[in-house]
Design a protein around this motif. Structure first.
Motif, PDB file in Angstrom:
ATOM      1  N   ARG A 114       0.605  -0.887  -0.356  1.00 47.21           N
ATOM      2  CA  ARG A 114       0.158  -0.223   0.115  1.00 47.21           C
ATOM      3  C   ARG A 114       0.495   1.101  -0.054  1.00 47.21           C
ATOM      4  N   GLY A 115       2.756   0.611  -0.254  1.00 52.27           N
ATOM      5  CA  GLY A 115       2.877   2.803  -0.135  1.00 52.27           C
ATOM      6  C   GLY A 115       3.942   2.559   1.011  1.00 52.27           C
ATOM      7  N   PHE A 116       3.416   2.530   1.941  1.00 49.67           N
ATOM      8  CA  PHE A 116       4.631   2.129   3.217  1.00 49.67           C
ATOM      9  C   PHE A 116       5.774   1.717   2.927  1.00 49.67           C
ATOM     10  N   GLU A 117       6.858   3.309   3.463  1.00 48.50           N
ATOM     11  CA  GLU A 117       7.995   2.819   3.672  1.00 48.50           C
ATOM     12  C   GLU A 117       8.692   2.734   4.589  1.00 48.50           C
ATOM     13  N   GLU A 118       9.795   2.033   4.708  1.00 49.34           N
ATOM     14  CA  GLU A 118      10.867   1.934   5.840  1.00 49.34           C
ATOM     15  C   GLU A 118      11.513   3.485   6.483  1.00 49.34           C
ATOM     16  N   VAL A 119      11.220   3.524   7.632  1.00 52.52           N
ATOM     17  CA  VAL A 119      11.610   5.102   8.127  1.00 52.52           C
ATOM     18  C   VAL A 119      12.962   4.701   9.724  1.00 52.52           C
ATOM     19  N   GLY A 120      12.512   4.105   9.924  1.00 49.19           N
ATOM     20  CA  GLY A 120      13.233   3.640  11.021  1.00 49.19           C
ATOM     21  C   GLY A 120      13.152   1.995  11.515  1.00 49.19           C
ATOM     22  N   GLU A 121      13.143   1.899  12.662  1.00 45.62           N
ATOM     23  CA  GLU A 121      13.770   0.877  13.243  1.00 45.62           C
ATOM     24  C   GLU A 121      13.816   0.633  14.758  1.00 45.62           C
ATOM     25  N   GLU A 122      12.833   0.026  15.583  1.00 44.31           N
ATOM     26  CA  GLU A 122      13.581   0.141  16.632  1.00 44.31           C
ATOM     27  C   GLU A 122      13.378  -0.973  18.005  1.00 44.31           C
ATOM     28  N   SER A 123      14.140  -1.410  18.868  1.00 45.02           N
ATOM     29  CA  SER A 123      14.069  -2.618  19.871  1.00 45.02           C
ATOM     30  C   SER A 123      13.420  -2.606  20.919  1.00 45.02           C
ATOM     31  N   VAL A 124      12.392  -2.730  20.906  1.00 38.55           N
ATOM     32  CA  VAL A 124      11.556  -3.230  21.908  1.00 38.55           C
ATOM     33  C   VAL A 124      11.149  -4.264  22.139  1.00 38.55           C
ATOM     34  N   PHE A 125      10.439  -3.941  23.736  1.00 35.59           N
ATOM     35  CA  PHE A 125      10.453  -5.463  24.891  1.00 35.59           C
ATOM     36  C   PHE A 125       9.170  -6.211  24.023  1.00 35.59           C
ATOM     37  N   SER A 126       8.446  -7.212  23.928  1.00 34.02           N
ATOM     38  CA  SER A 126       7.622  -7.224  23.541  1.00 34.02           C
ATOM     39  C   SER A 126       7.181  -8.366  24.481  1.00 34.02           C
ATOM     40  N   ASN A 127       6.028  -8.118  25.300  1.00 30.57           N
ATOM     41  CA  ASN A 127       5.374  -8.915  26.616  1.00 30.57           C
ATOM     42  C   ASN A 127       5.045  -9.906  26.356  1.00 30.57           C
ATOM     43  N   ALA A 128       4.410 -10.788  24.818  1.00 30.89           N
ATOM     44  CA  ALA A 128       4.219 -10.759  23.847  1.00 30.89           C
ATOM     45  C   ALA A 128       4.932 -12.519  23.852  1.00 30.89           C
ATOM     46  N   ARG A 129       6.101 -11.951  23.219  1.00 32.50           N
ATOM     47  CA  ARG A 129       7.367 -12.555  23.354  1.00 32.50           C
ATOM     48  C   ARG A 129       8.264 -12.730  24.252  1.00 32.50           C
ATOM     49  N   ALA A 130       8.393 -12.153  25.701  1.00 34.56           N
ATOM     50  CA  ALA A 130       9.232 -12.215  27.014  1.00 34.56           C
ATOM     51  C   ALA A 130      10.204 -11.500  26.911  1.00 34.56           C
ATOM     52  N   ALA A 131      10.287 -11.068  25.355  1.00 32.48           N
ATOM     53  CA  ALA A 131      12.045 -10.735  24.287  1.00 32.48           C
ATOM     54  C   ALA A 131      12.156  -9.421  23.946  1.00 32.48           C
ATOM     55  N   VAL A 132      13.459  -9.356  23.244  1.00 33.54           N
ATOM     56  CA  VAL A 132      13.226  -7.784  23.033  1.00 33.54           C
ATOM     57  C   VAL A 132      13.496  -7.744  21.730  1.00 33.54           C
ATOM     58  N   VAL A 133      12.900  -7.473  20.926  1.00 30.46           N
ATOM     59  CA  VAL A 133      12.076  -7.990  19.144  1.00 30.46           C
ATOM     60  C   VAL A 133      12.412  -6.021  18.747  1.00 30.46           C
ATOM     61  N   LYS A 134      12.476  -6.637  16.704  1.00 39.20           N
ATOM     62  CA  LYS A 134      12.756  -5.903  16.075  1.00 39.20           C
ATOM     63  C   LYS A 134      11.985  -5.012  15.172  1.00 39.20           C
ATOM     64  N   GLU A 135      11.405  -3.814  15.651  1.00 38.73           N
ATOM     65  CA  GLU A 135      10.209  -3.303  15.784  1.00 38.73           C
ATOM     66  C   GLU A 135      10.236  -2.340  13.692  1.00 38.73           C
ATOM     67  N   LYS A 136       9.996  -2.644  13.011  1.00 37.63           N
ATOM     68  CA  LYS A 136      10.347  -1.996  11.475  1.00 37.63           C
ATOM     69  C   LYS A 136       9.191  -0.648  11.957  1.00 37.63           C
ATOM     70  N   VAL A 137       9.375   0.595  11.448  1.00 44.11           N
ATOM     71  CA  VAL A 137       8.322   1.899  11.652  1.00 44.11           C
ATOM     72  C   VAL A 137       8.624   2.201  10.411  1.00 44.11           C
ATOM     73  N   LEU A 138       7.286   1.850   9.686  1.00 46.90           N
ATOM     74  CA  LEU A 138       7.057   2.196   7.896  1.00 46.90           C
ATOM     75  C   LEU A 138       6.122   3.479   7.803  1.00 46.90           C
ATOM     76  N   GLN A 139       6.122   4.643   7.195  1.00 44.85           N
ATOM     77  CA  GLN A 139       5.183   5.431   6.933  1.00 44.85           C
ATOM     78  C   GLN A 139       4.665   5.538   5.396  1.00 44.85           C
ATOM     79  N   LEU A 140       3.836   6.367   5.092  1.00 47.25           N
ATOM     80  CA  LEU A 140       2.755   6.735   4.291  1.00 47.25           C
ATOM     81  C   LEU A 140       2.651   7.962   4.513  1.00 47.25           C
ATOM     82  N   GLY A 141       3.478   8.719   3.106  1.00 49.49           N
ATOM     83  CA  GLY A 141       3.451   9.625   2.906  1.00 49.49           C
ATOM     84  C   GLY A 141       2.399  11.024   2.535  1.00 49.49           C
TER      85      GLY A 141
END
Length: 158
Positions: free
Chosen positions: A131-158
Protein backbone atom coordinates in the motif's frame (compact mmCIF):
# COMPACT_ATOMS: atom_id res chain seq x y z
CA UNK A 1 -17.71 -12.85 1.84
CA UNK A 2 -18.63 -9.22 2.56
CA UNK A 3 -16.03 -7.17 4.44
CA UNK A 4 -17.04 -3.81 5.85
CA UNK A 5 -15.85 -1.35 8.45
CA UNK A 6 -18.24 0.03 11.02
CA UNK A 7 -18.34 1.86 14.32
CA UNK A 8 -17.17 -0.22 17.28
CA UNK A 9 -20.09 -1.52 19.33
CA UNK A 10 -19.86 -2.47 23.00
CA UNK A 11 -20.33 -6.16 22.18
CA UNK A 12 -17.34 -6.01 19.81
CA UNK A 13 -15.04 -5.38 22.76
CA UNK A 14 -15.83 -8.83 24.15
CA UNK A 15 -14.71 -10.33 20.83
CA UNK A 16 -11.58 -8.16 20.72
CA UNK A 17 -10.68 -9.27 24.25
CA UNK A 18 -11.14 -12.90 23.18
CA UNK A 19 -8.92 -12.31 20.14
CA UNK A 20 -6.21 -10.93 22.46
CA UNK A 21 -6.15 -14.24 24.35
CA UNK A 22 -4.87 -16.14 21.30
CA UNK A 23 -1.19 -16.76 22.06
CA UNK A 24 -0.27 -17.31 18.39
CA UNK A 25 -1.86 -14.04 17.32
CA UNK A 26 -0.28 -12.13 20.21
CA UNK A 27 3.10 -13.60 19.32
CA UNK A 28 2.69 -12.56 15.68
CA UNK A 29 1.63 -9.06 16.67
CA UNK A 30 4.52 -8.93 19.11
CA UNK A 31 2.59 -6.93 21.63
CA UNK A 32 0.32 -7.68 24.51
CA UNK A 33 -0.26 -6.18 27.91
CA UNK A 34 1.78 -7.61 30.76
CA UNK A 35 -1.28 -9.61 31.77
CA UNK A 36 -3.44 -10.15 28.65
CA UNK A 37 -6.16 -11.81 30.76
CA UNK A 38 -6.71 -8.63 32.81
CA UNK A 39 -9.92 -7.17 31.39
CA UNK A 40 -9.50 -3.88 33.27
CA UNK A 41 -6.25 -3.10 31.42
CA UNK A 42 -7.90 -4.02 28.12
CA UNK A 43 -10.92 -1.81 28.89
CA UNK A 44 -8.68 1.13 29.85
CA UNK A 45 -6.76 0.81 26.57
CA UNK A 46 -9.94 0.66 24.48
CA UNK A 47 -11.60 3.47 26.40
CA UNK A 48 -8.63 5.68 25.57
CA UNK A 49 -8.82 4.77 21.88
CA UNK A 50 -12.57 5.18 21.56
CA UNK A 51 -12.75 8.44 23.49
CA UNK A 52 -9.76 10.24 21.99
CA UNK A 53 -10.88 13.06 19.72
CA UNK A 54 -8.08 12.39 17.21
CA UNK A 55 -8.65 8.65 16.86
CA UNK A 56 -10.59 6.79 14.22
CA UNK A 57 -11.51 3.26 15.33
CA UNK A 58 -13.43 0.69 13.32
CA UNK A 59 -14.59 -2.88 13.65
CA UNK A 60 -13.70 -5.14 10.73
CA UNK A 61 -16.95 -6.95 9.99
CA UNK A 62 -17.17 -10.12 7.88
CA UNK A 63 -20.70 -11.12 6.97
CA UNK A 64 -22.06 -9.58 10.18
CA UNK A 65 -19.37 -11.04 12.45
CA UNK A 66 -16.66 -8.94 14.14
CA UNK A 67 -13.39 -10.20 12.64
CA UNK A 68 -11.00 -7.61 14.02
CA UNK A 69 -10.29 -3.96 14.48
CA UNK A 70 -8.38 -1.18 12.80
CA UNK A 71 -7.56 2.22 14.25
CA UNK A 72 -5.54 5.35 13.69
CA UNK A 73 -4.48 7.48 16.60
CA UNK A 74 -1.98 10.14 17.62
CA UNK A 75 0.36 9.13 20.45
CA UNK A 76 1.28 12.81 20.86
CA UNK A 77 0.29 15.99 19.05
CA UNK A 78 3.75 16.15 17.46
CA UNK A 79 3.89 12.60 16.12
CA UNK A 80 2.28 11.41 12.89
CA UNK A 81 -0.86 9.35 13.24
CA UNK A 82 -0.28 5.64 13.68
CA UNK A 83 -2.38 2.80 12.29
CA UNK A 84 -2.81 -0.48 14.11
CA UNK A 85 -4.88 -3.48 13.12
CA UNK A 86 -5.73 -6.92 14.45
CA UNK A 87 -7.63 -9.66 12.67
CA UNK A 88 -8.79 -12.85 14.34
CA UNK A 89 -6.65 -15.81 13.30
CA UNK A 90 -9.57 -17.63 11.66
CA UNK A 91 -9.59 -14.89 8.99
CA UNK A 92 -5.85 -14.89 8.22
CA UNK A 93 -4.85 -15.56 4.63
CA UNK A 94 -8.28 -14.72 3.19
CA UNK A 95 -7.70 -11.09 2.18
CA UNK A 96 -9.87 -9.78 5.01
CA UNK A 97 -7.21 -7.54 6.55
CA UNK A 98 -6.07 -6.26 3.15
CA UNK A 99 -9.60 -5.28 2.11
CA UNK A 100 -10.31 -3.70 5.49
CA UNK A 101 -7.02 -1.80 5.34
CA UNK A 102 -7.86 -0.42 1.88
CA UNK A 103 -11.28 0.71 3.10
CA UNK A 104 -9.72 2.31 6.16
CA UNK A 105 -7.17 4.28 4.10
CA UNK A 106 -10.04 5.70 2.04
CA UNK A 107 -11.73 6.96 5.21
CA UNK A 108 -8.61 8.00 7.11
CA UNK A 109 -6.80 10.36 4.75
CA UNK A 110 -4.37 12.07 7.15
CA UNK A 111 -0.79 11.84 5.92
CA UNK A 112 1.82 11.08 6.90
CA UNK A 113 0.64 8.02 8.77
CA UNK A 114 2.86 5.39 10.35
CA UNK A 115 2.62 1.76 11.40
CA UNK A 116 4.87 -0.36 13.59
CA UNK A 117 5.37 -4.04 12.86
CA UNK A 118 7.60 -6.71 14.35
CA UNK A 119 10.09 -7.56 11.62
CA UNK A 120 8.99 -11.19 11.31
CA UNK A 121 5.28 -10.36 10.90
CA UNK A 122 5.47 -10.90 7.16
CA UNK A 123 1.71 -10.73 6.56
CA UNK A 124 1.35 -7.26 8.05
CA UNK A 125 4.54 -6.05 6.37
CA UNK A 126 3.24 -7.26 3.01
CA UNK A 127 -0.03 -5.36 3.44
CA UNK A 128 1.72 -2.15 4.44
CA UNK A 129 4.44 -2.25 1.80
CA UNK A 130 1.99 -3.11 -0.99
CA UNK A 131 0.00 0.00 0.00
CA UNK A 132 3.04 2.28 -0.33
CA UNK A 133 4.32 2.33 3.23
CA UNK A 134 8.09 2.67 3.34
CA UNK A 135 10.45 1.86 6.18
CA UNK A 136 11.58 4.99 8.01
CA UNK A 137 13.15 3.42 11.07
CA UNK A 138 13.67 0.45 13.27
CA UNK A 139 13.47 0.12 17.04
CA UNK A 140 14.29 -2.54 19.58
CA UNK A 141 11.37 -2.89 21.97
CA UNK A 142 10.39 -5.33 24.68
CA UNK A 143 7.56 -7.62 23.67
CA UNK A 144 5.44 -8.91 26.54
CA UNK A 145 3.92 -11.48 24.18
CA UNK A 146 7.35 -12.89 23.40
CA UNK A 147 9.07 -12.08 26.70
CA UNK A 148 12.00 -10.78 24.68
CA UNK A 149 13.36 -7.73 22.91
CA UNK A 150 12.23 -7.65 19.28
CA UNK A 151 13.01 -5.48 16.30
CA UNK A 152 10.09 -3.41 15.19
CA UNK A 153 10.00 -1.73 11.78
CA UNK A 154 8.51 1.75 11.57
CA UNK A 155 6.83 2.33 8.22
CA UNK A 156 5.27 5.49 6.86
CA UNK A 157 2.87 6.43 4.10
CA UNK A 158 3.60 9.97 2.93
Amino acid sequence: MTITLREVETADLDQFFRFQQDADAAHMAGFAPTNPKDRSIFDLHWSGLLNHDKSLVRTIDVDGVPAGSIAAFHATDQDPAEIMFWTDKQFWGQGVTTQAFDQFLQEFTTRPVQARVVEDNHGSLKILESRGFEEVGEESVFSNARAAVVKEKVLQLG
